[in-house]
Design a protein around this motif. Structure first.
Motif, short mmCIF file in Angstrom:
data_model
loop_
_atom_site.label_atom_id
_atom_site.label_comp_id
_atom_site.label_asym_id
_atom_site.label_seq_id
_atom_site.Cartn_x
_atom_site.Cartn_y
_atom_site.Cartn_z
N VAL A 120 0.86 -1.18 0.00
CA VAL A 120 0.00 0.00 0.00
C VAL A 120 0.90 1.23 0.00
N VAL A 121 0.65 2.13 -0.94
CA VAL A 121 1.54 3.26 -1.17
C VAL A 121 0.74 4.56 -1.17
N VAL A 122 1.29 5.59 -0.55
CA VAL A 122 0.76 6.95 -0.63
C VAL A 122 1.63 7.74 -1.58
N VAL A 123 1.03 8.39 -2.55
CA VAL A 123 1.74 9.31 -3.44
C VAL A 123 1.10 10.68 -3.30
N THR A 124 1.85 11.65 -2.78
CA THR A 124 1.30 13.00 -2.62
C THR A 124 1.48 13.79 -3.92
N GLY A 125 0.61 14.75 -4.10
CA GLY A 125 0.67 15.55 -5.32
C GLY A 125 0.48 14.70 -6.56
N GLN A 135 -3.69 7.88 7.53
CA GLN A 135 -4.84 7.15 8.10
C GLN A 135 -5.77 6.67 7.01
N CYS A 136 -5.85 7.40 5.90
CA CYS A 136 -6.67 6.97 4.77
C CYS A 136 -6.18 5.63 4.25
N ALA A 137 -4.86 5.46 4.16
CA ALA A 137 -4.31 4.17 3.72
C ALA A 137 -4.66 3.07 4.71
N LEU A 138 -4.52 3.37 5.99
CA LEU A 138 -4.80 2.36 7.03
C LEU A 138 -6.29 2.00 7.06
N ASP A 139 -7.14 3.00 6.96
CA ASP A 139 -8.58 2.75 7.01
C ASP A 139 -9.07 1.99 5.78
N THR A 140 -8.48 2.29 4.63
CA THR A 140 -8.96 1.71 3.38
C THR A 140 -8.34 0.34 3.11
N TYR A 141 -7.05 0.23 3.38
CA TYR A 141 -6.33 -0.99 2.98
C TYR A 141 -5.65 -1.73 4.14
#
Length: 301
Positions: free
Chosen positions: A6-11, A82-88
């Protein structure tokens, strides 16, 4: 290469971030596509860009969720993770890509222009990275990629705010790598050469600036994405605390500051001895007042 991660990419609503998000998803990652939806100067906001990239990922069979929180505020940055944790249910990688430009020649730059750029690039990367750090520590794995720039590594006109933030990011990344290596957490930087909305706001008032922008228009954001994917993957487990640059089909390993030359005087130094001896001895190794365009002056391959 990114199956199960699970990866967060900003912008990630456009430009380099968009292509990184698409490439992460294509390699199997579940992606949080973060973008505030502002202009290149940080004004306005829209959920549209992030959701559009999510739609592209889903249409290609990938998995993604949109997030429109600002990286420039600690509480909002925590909500991105938290969006990553809540979703995935987990977080494995962070790409700190969000940025704005407010270019101005140094002696005309205002406090708000300085603050806004440093807040997004440097503080934003701190806030998002710090929000992910404890999760990485607890699971014993994780990776960061921070977008730096040759404007900071080498230099450029009219970008004191941007250059300071981007060079600060390289030291920040190195500190993360040193502090968190024992938890199997890695941190690296990429200095991207790519045409994007942000680069599109670079002044083109002189023939030299026009030629530089024309060269950069040949370099698409998609050329940056493969290295970002690799650096967040397990294949890069031995790669830590490095700074890379990507320029069209070229990948560079960038130097980091180390001693170049030294002089010694057993009885110590006076200002006059420095003028007479030290500076003449060191002058041959002085770093030139180059700009990024001077060092990367050839046409991209």
């Amino acid at each position: 290469m990114m199956d199960g991660k699970v990866v967060v990419v900003t912008g990630a609503g456009g430009g380099i971030g968009r292509d990184i998000a698409l490439a992460m998803a294509a390699e199997g990652a579940k992606v949080v596509v973060n973008d505030l939806g502002t202009s290149t100067t940080g004004e306005g906001a829209s959920a549209g860009p992030a959701q559009q990239v999510v739609n592209e990922i889903q249409a290609a069979g990938g998995t993604a969720v949109a997030n429109t929180e600002s990286v420039a505020e600690a509480v909002a940055a925590n909500r991105i993770i938290q969006c990553a944790l809540d979703t995935y249910g987990r977080i494995d990688g962070v790409v700190n890509n969000a940025g704005i430009l407010r270019d101005r020649i140094f002696h005309k730059m205002s406090d708000p222009e300085w603050d806004a750029v440093v807040k997004v690039h440097l503080y934003g990367s701190w806030y998002v990275s710090r929000a992910a750090a404890n999760h990485f520590k607890e699971q014993g794995s994780g990776a960061f990629v921070h977008m730096t720039s040759t404007s900071g590594l080498i230099g450029n006109f009219g970008q004191a705010n941007y250059s300071a933030a981007k060079l600060g990011l390289t030291a920040f990344s190195k500190s993360i790598a040193l502090d968190m290596a024992k938890f199997n957490v890695r941190s690296n930087c990429i200095a991207p050469f790519a045409w994007s909305r942000m680069i599109g706001s670079i002044p083109t008032n002189t023939p030299e600036e026009q030629a530089r922008v024309a060269r950069m228009q040949q370099m698409t954001p998609a050329k940056i994405a493969p290295l970002a994917v690799y650096l967040l993957s397990d294949a890069a487990k031995e790669v830590n605390a490095q700074v890379f640059a990507v320029r069209n089909n070229e990948i560079f390993l960038m130097s980091q500051p180390r001693p170049i030359r030294s002089v010694h005087r057993g009885e110590g130094w006076t200002p006059q001895h420095i003028a007479d001896h030290a500076m003449p001895a060191l002058k041959g190794s002085f770093i030139a007042m180059d700009r990024s365009a001077d060092v990367f002056g050839w046409d991209p391959i």
